[in-house]
Design an enzyme around this catalytic site. Structure first.
Site, PDB file in Angstrom:
ATOM      1  N   SER A  20       0.837  -1.211   0.000  1.00 17.52           N
ATOM      2  CA  SER A  20       0.000   0.000   0.000  1.00 17.52           C
ATOM      3  C   SER A  20       0.871   1.261   0.000  1.00 17.52           C
ATOM      4  O   SER A  20       0.591   2.229  -0.712  1.00 17.52           O
ATOM      5  CB  SER A  20      -0.894   0.024   1.244  1.00 17.52           C
ATOM      6  N   GLY A  91      -6.138  -3.706  -7.579  1.00 19.85           N
ATOM      7  CA  GLY A  91      -7.276  -2.882  -7.184  1.00 19.85           C
ATOM      8  C   GLY A  91      -6.821  -1.520  -6.681  1.00 19.85           C
ATOM      9  O   GLY A  91      -7.474  -0.502  -6.926  1.00 19.85           O
ATOM     10  N   ARG A 119     -14.109  -6.709 -10.580  1.00 25.36           N
ATOM     11  CA  ARG A 119     -14.200  -6.112  -9.233  1.00 25.36           C
ATOM     12  C   ARG A 119     -15.024  -4.822  -9.252  1.00 25.36           C
ATOM     13  O   ARG A 119     -15.008  -4.082 -10.232  1.00 25.36           O
ATOM     14  CB  ARG A 119     -12.790  -5.885  -8.671  1.00 25.36           C
ATOM     15  N   GLN A 166      -9.125   2.149  -0.293  1.00 24.27           N
ATOM     16  CA  GLN A 166      -9.037   2.467  -1.724  1.00 24.27           C
ATOM     17  C   GLN A 166     -10.080   3.518  -2.090  1.00 24.27           C
ATOM     18  O   GLN A 166      -9.790   4.451  -2.839  1.00 24.27           O
ATOM     19  CB  GLN A 166      -9.203   1.198  -2.550  1.00 24.27           C
ATOM     20  N   ASP A 312      -6.716  -8.213   4.741  1.00 21.72           N
ATOM     21  CA  ASP A 312      -5.946  -9.078   3.837  1.00 21.72           C
ATOM     22  C   ASP A 312      -5.354 -10.294   4.556  1.00 21.72           C
ATOM     23  O   ASP A 312      -4.847 -11.208   3.908  1.00 21.72           O
ATOM     24  CB  ASP A 312      -4.821  -8.276   3.166  1.00 21.72           C
ATOM     25  N   ARG A 343     -12.834 -14.527  -1.450  1.00 23.40           N
ATOM     26  CA  ARG A 343     -11.961 -15.193  -0.465  1.00 23.40           C
ATOM     27  C   ARG A 343     -12.731 -15.979   0.587  1.00 23.40           C
ATOM     28  O   ARG A 343     -12.137 -16.839   1.251  1.00 23.40           O
ATOM     29  CB  ARG A 343     -11.017 -14.166   0.188  1.00 23.40           C
ATOM     30  N   ARG A 385      -2.856 -14.049  -2.104  1.00 25.28           N
ATOM     31  CA  ARG A 385      -2.970 -14.342  -0.665  1.00 25.28           C
ATOM     32  C   ARG A 385      -3.534 -15.749  -0.429  1.00 25.28           C
ATOM     33  O   ARG A 385      -3.245 -16.377   0.587  1.00 25.28           O
ATOM     34  CB  ARG A 385      -3.803 -13.273   0.030  1.00 25.28           C
TER      35      ARG A 385
END
Ligand code: S3P
Length: 426
Positions: A20, A91, A119, A166, A312, A343, A385
């Protein structure tokens, strides 16, 4: 790629720079006047997508070792790209750059890989349109590709329905150019790297509770940025050391910003033997070294305001919960469904295939720990991930775990498998 049970992780590891913070360094460096140097930059595919987008808008950016140098051209220094901007799998690139493009005097189109094109982008289209930009989803499904026609913007007070850094950052980046003040209020506080870094670059930004308040900027100025290690990458080693008996690991130089450190609280609540030492701070971003030893763990409840601070890390927390006594409940985490993969679904499928007792819920999952895991074939769904989570679970499970699409770890941690192998002593 194949993983087998190992007999403990031992030694030290330094995880790569925070994803990030690396993205934001390139973006703000491009909009600043003068040179920005970003040390310990994460050279994962996502951050390289951000670099290539800004190069396509005329910003000279060079990479030397782990330092990235950005020759910023000032707030009005971007050139119209003569190609579609490709955000790859990222993203963060897609949403944050949209905030910048919303304020430019040119129009531009951005897109990404098949995952990005699924997304949700409505979450940024709505506030940026309210500020005065025109954003069209070219497929008509509120996803990328997006055509953005920038223009003069008006500051707004946006009540965000989601706690998303975001979304917040896209609005604040647009707000640098707006007339009047921009405010973003979130349901619970998301990571604040944009606010901290904007301040370092000279912007007037402050926080009141879950509201970020920004004044329009006249100019930003190039900075030296030192990126701490990514706690989201460290999480895989912390979890691995906790679930594999006989482990003792020192994970060095991990960013411990309180808007990101939820995993440390959860691990402690589960009974982890974990110590943070050598705490220091650079540019408002704290970091420390984390010593962790394999521990006997109890289940816990992960919910509410902590969720954005470990969003995350939830996949690897879910895997770890399989090794804890009792039940772990994860709720208020519906955002997991709109990450690089769904996820919740992918974790439940994968952990079930390995023999776990896990149940999907509308906004999370319930894991009843204590059942031994066995190897399985796991599809990463090209989600970095997910691949790293099951690599770690595979090192703690009986038998052999085969991960399909394992290469996607290059998004955030290209050296992950080599490091895991080294720490396992083979
Ligand atoms: C990020 C914010 C989070 C996180 C993502 C990186 C960022 O996404 O999941 O990996 O750099 O701002 P959301 O803003 O969608 O919660």
């Amino acid at each position: 790629m194949i993983f087998r049970k190992c007999s403990g992780l031992r030694g030290q590891v330094t995880v790569p720079g925070d994803k990030s913070i690396s993205h934001r360094g390139v973006m703000l460096g491009s909009l600043a006047k003068g040179t920005t140097r970003i040390h310990n930059f994460l050279q994962g595919a996502d951050c390289l997508s951000t670099i290539s987008c800004f190069r396509a808008m005329g910003i000279p950016i060079t990479i030397q070792g782990s330092t990235v140098q950005v020759e910023g051209r000032g707030l009005r220094g971007l050139q119209a790209p003569d190609q579609v901007l490709d955000c790859g799998n990222s993203g963060t690139t897609t949403r944050l750059i949209s905030g910048i493009l919303a304020a430019q005097e040119f129009s531009s189109t951005l897109t990404g890989d098949p995952s990005i094109r699924r997304r949700p982008m409505k979450r940024i289209m709505t506030p940026l349109s309210q500020m005065g930009a025109r954003i069209e989803s070219l497929s008509g499904n509120d996803c990328a590709p997006l055509k953005i026609t920038g223009g003069p913007l008006q500051g707004i007070h946006y009540q965000s329905p989601v706690a998303s850094a975001q979304v917040k950052s896209a609005i604040l980046l647009a707000g640098l150019y707006a007339q009047g003040e921009t405010r973003v209020t979130e349901p619970t506080l998301s990571r604040n790297h944009s606010e901290l870094m904007m301040k370092a670059f000279g912007a007037d930004v402050r926080t009141q509770g879950t509201t970020a308040i920004l004044q329009p900027a006249r100019e930003l100025y190039g900075q030296e940025i030192v990126v701490p290690g990514d706690i989201s990458s460290a999480a895989f080693f912390l979890a691995a050391a906790l679930m594999i008996p006989g482990s003792e690991l020192l994970v060095r130089n991990v960013g411990t910003n309180p808007t990101r450190d939820g995993i440390l609280h959860v691990l402690r609540a589960m009974g982890a033997d974990l110590t943070v030492t050598g705490e220091r701070s650079q540019g408002g971003e704290p970091a420390g070294d984390i010593l962790v030893r394999s521990s006997s763990l109890q289940g816990t409840v992960v919910e509410g305001a902590i969720i954005p601070t470990l969003i995350d890390e939830l996949p690897v927390i879910a895997a770890l919960a399989c090794f804890a006594d009792g039940q772990t409940v994860i709720r208020d985490a519906a955002e997991l469904k709109v990450k690089e993969s769904n996820r919740i679904q992918v974790m439940v499928q994968g952990l079930s295939a390995m023999g776990a007792d896990v149940e999907e819920t509308p906004d999370g999952m319930v894991i009843r720990g204590g059942r031994p895991l066995h190897g399985a074939v796991i599809d990463s769904h090209l989600d970095h991930r997910i691949a790293m989570t099951f690599a770690v679970a595979g090192c703690a499970a009986e038998g052999e775990t085969r991960i399909l699409g394992a290469d996607c770890v290059n998004i955030s941690y290209p050296e992950f498998y080599q490091e895991l192998k080294r720490l396992a002593g083979n």
